[in-house]
Design a protein around this motif. Sequence first.
Motif, short mmCIF file in Angstrom:
data_model
loop_
_atom_site.label_atom_id
_atom_site.label_comp_id
_atom_site.label_asym_id
_atom_site.label_seq_id
_atom_site.Cartn_x
_atom_site.Cartn_y
_atom_site.Cartn_z
N ASP A 1 0.71 -1.52 -0.18
CA ASP A 1 0.35 0.02 -0.04
C ASP A 1 0.76 0.84 -0.04
O ASP A 1 0.72 2.26 -0.82
CB ASP A 1 -0.95 -0.01 1.10
N ILE A 2 1.95 1.54 0.96
CA ILE A 2 2.76 2.02 1.21
C ILE A 2 3.83 2.53 -0.50
O ILE A 2 3.29 3.73 -0.63
CB ILE A 2 3.56 2.28 2.23
N ILE A 3 3.67 1.68 -1.41
CA ILE A 3 4.82 1.20 -2.05
C ILE A 3 3.65 2.00 -3.11
O ILE A 3 4.38 2.88 -3.84
CB ILE A 3 4.73 0.19 -2.25
N GLU A 4 2.75 1.69 -3.47
CA GLU A 4 1.74 2.02 -4.85
C GLU A 4 1.07 3.65 -4.10
O GLU A 4 1.30 4.44 -5.26
CB GLU A 4 0.59 1.44 -4.50
N ARG A 5 1.09 4.37 -2.73
CA ARG A 5 0.90 5.74 -2.77
C ARG A 5 2.09 6.46 -2.73
O ARG A 5 2.63 7.78 -3.31
CB ARG A 5 0.09 5.74 -1.70
N GLY A 6 3.39 5.80 -2.87
CA GLY A 6 4.23 6.63 -2.96
C GLY A 6 4.81 6.45 -4.31
O GLY A 6 5.59 8.19 -4.51
N CYS A 7 4.55 5.71 -5.57
CA CYS A 7 4.55 6.02 -6.74
C CYS A 7 3.97 6.77 -7.21
O CYS A 7 4.74 7.54 -8.04
CB CYS A 7 4.46 4.77 -7.84
N ALA A 8 3.41 7.22 -6.30
CA ALA A 8 2.20 8.48 -7.06
C ALA A 8 3.19 10.19 -6.03
O ALA A 8 2.82 11.19 -7.30
CB ALA A 8 0.96 9.11 -5.49
N LEU A 9 3.99 9.93 -5.80
CA LEU A 9 4.84 10.74 -5.16
C LEU A 9 6.56 11.51 -6.40
O LEU A 9 6.32 12.68 -5.91
CB LEU A 9 5.62 10.92 -3.99
N VAL A 10 6.65 10.35 -6.33
CA VAL A 10 7.67 10.34 -7.03
C VAL A 10 8.21 9.58 -8.97
O VAL A 10 6.90 9.01 -8.60
CB VAL A 10 9.05 9.61 -6.74
N ASP A 11 8.90 9.54 -9.84
CA ASP A 11 8.96 8.92 -11.06
C ASP A 11 9.42 7.71 -10.83
O ASP A 11 9.68 6.88 -11.52
CB ASP A 11 10.24 9.79 -11.69
N ARG A 12 10.70 7.96 -9.86
CA ARG A 12 11.66 6.44 -9.18
C ARG A 12 11.16 6.01 -7.90
O ARG A 12 11.87 6.68 -6.92
CB ARG A 12 13.20 6.20 -9.97
N LEU A 13 10.71 4.74 -7.51
CA LEU A 13 11.13 4.27 -6.10
C LEU A 13 11.63 3.11 -5.93
O LEU A 13 11.36 2.79 -6.56
CB LEU A 13 8.94 4.31 -5.30
N VAL A 14 12.80 3.54 -5.38
CA VAL A 14 13.74 2.83 -4.41
C VAL A 14 13.42 1.94 -3.61
O VAL A 14 13.07 2.52 -2.56
CB VAL A 14 15.59 3.36 -4.72
N ILE A 15 12.82 0.58 -3.55
CA ILE A 15 12.88 0.18 -2.74
C ILE A 15 14.41 -0.53 -2.07
O ILE A 15 14.79 -1.73 -2.80
CB ILE A 15 11.67 -1.23 -2.25
N GLY A 16 14.66 0.12 -0.39
CA GLY A 16 15.47 -0.83 -0.50
C GLY A 16 15.73 -1.34 0.93
O GLY A 16 14.89 -1.36 2.03
N VAL A 17 15.70 -2.36 0.69
CA VAL A 17 15.82 -3.30 1.28
C VAL A 17 17.52 -3.58 2.52
O VAL A 17 18.34 -4.40 2.26
CB VAL A 17 16.05 -5.15 0.75
N ALA A 18 17.09 -3.77 4.00
CA ALA A 18 18.20 -3.52 4.99
C ALA A 18 18.85 -4.65 5.10
O ALA A 18 18.31 -5.68 5.39
CB ALA A 18 16.96 -3.03 6.00
N ILE A 19 19.51 -5.21 5.51
CA ILE A 19 20.54 -6.26 5.50
C ILE A 19 20.99 -6.02 7.08
O ILE A 19 22.02 -5.23 7.39
CB ILE A 19 21.86 -5.91 4.69
N ASN A 20 19.97 -6.19 8.06
CA ASN A 20 19.53 -5.80 9.13
C ASN A 20 19.98 -7.59 10.05
O ASN A 20 19.11 -8.03 10.06
CB ASN A 20 18.46 -5.37 10.30
N ARG A 21 21.38 -7.53 10.16
CA ARG A 21 22.21 -8.54 10.80
C ARG A 21 20.91 -9.01 12.34
O ARG A 21 20.71 -10.21 12.89
CB ARG A 21 23.20 -8.96 10.85
#
Length: 165
Positions: A19-39
């Motif tokens: 839901d946040i990804i889809e709505r974030g897309c309305a704000l930007v041209d490119r949305l980078v989803i940063g997948v955290a490597i959180n050990r």
Amino acid sequence: MRIGLYPGTFDPVTLGHLDIIERGCALVDRLVIGVAINRDKGPLFSLEERVEMLEAECADLAGRTGCEIIVHPFENLLINCAHDVGAQVIVRGLRAVADFEYEYQMVGMNRALDDTVETVFLMAEARHQAIASKLVKEIARLDGEVAKFVTPAVKDRLMTKLGKV
């Protein structure tokens, strides 16, 4: 080009995240989803599995929204990741007031590190506000139904990972 960064662990990706990804897309041209490597969090899914799930779940979303979506693993500071991908804005989802206190501190620290990168908060849709990856995993472990919280493909991967199929 407006570039946003939506960071998280995504272990697993939930309907709230999507839901946040889809709505974030309305704000930007490119949305980078940063997948955290959180050990420190000890994720259930490997980094590769989380990236695969996000790529699969976002494939048609990019076409529907006209936003370019890129999945990008990172292990450095969030603000450094924003620099690496050229993001001018960090997109964060809020579920409840409790989330705001933590996020407020993070914004303050990120602004101290670089005040040119803005942070935008998006409230999760009401039907997704209770969803947390940690709770989804616990419900699945205890043989509860998670179909309301994740897509069918993510549910299948989760149940397989937990040895429930």
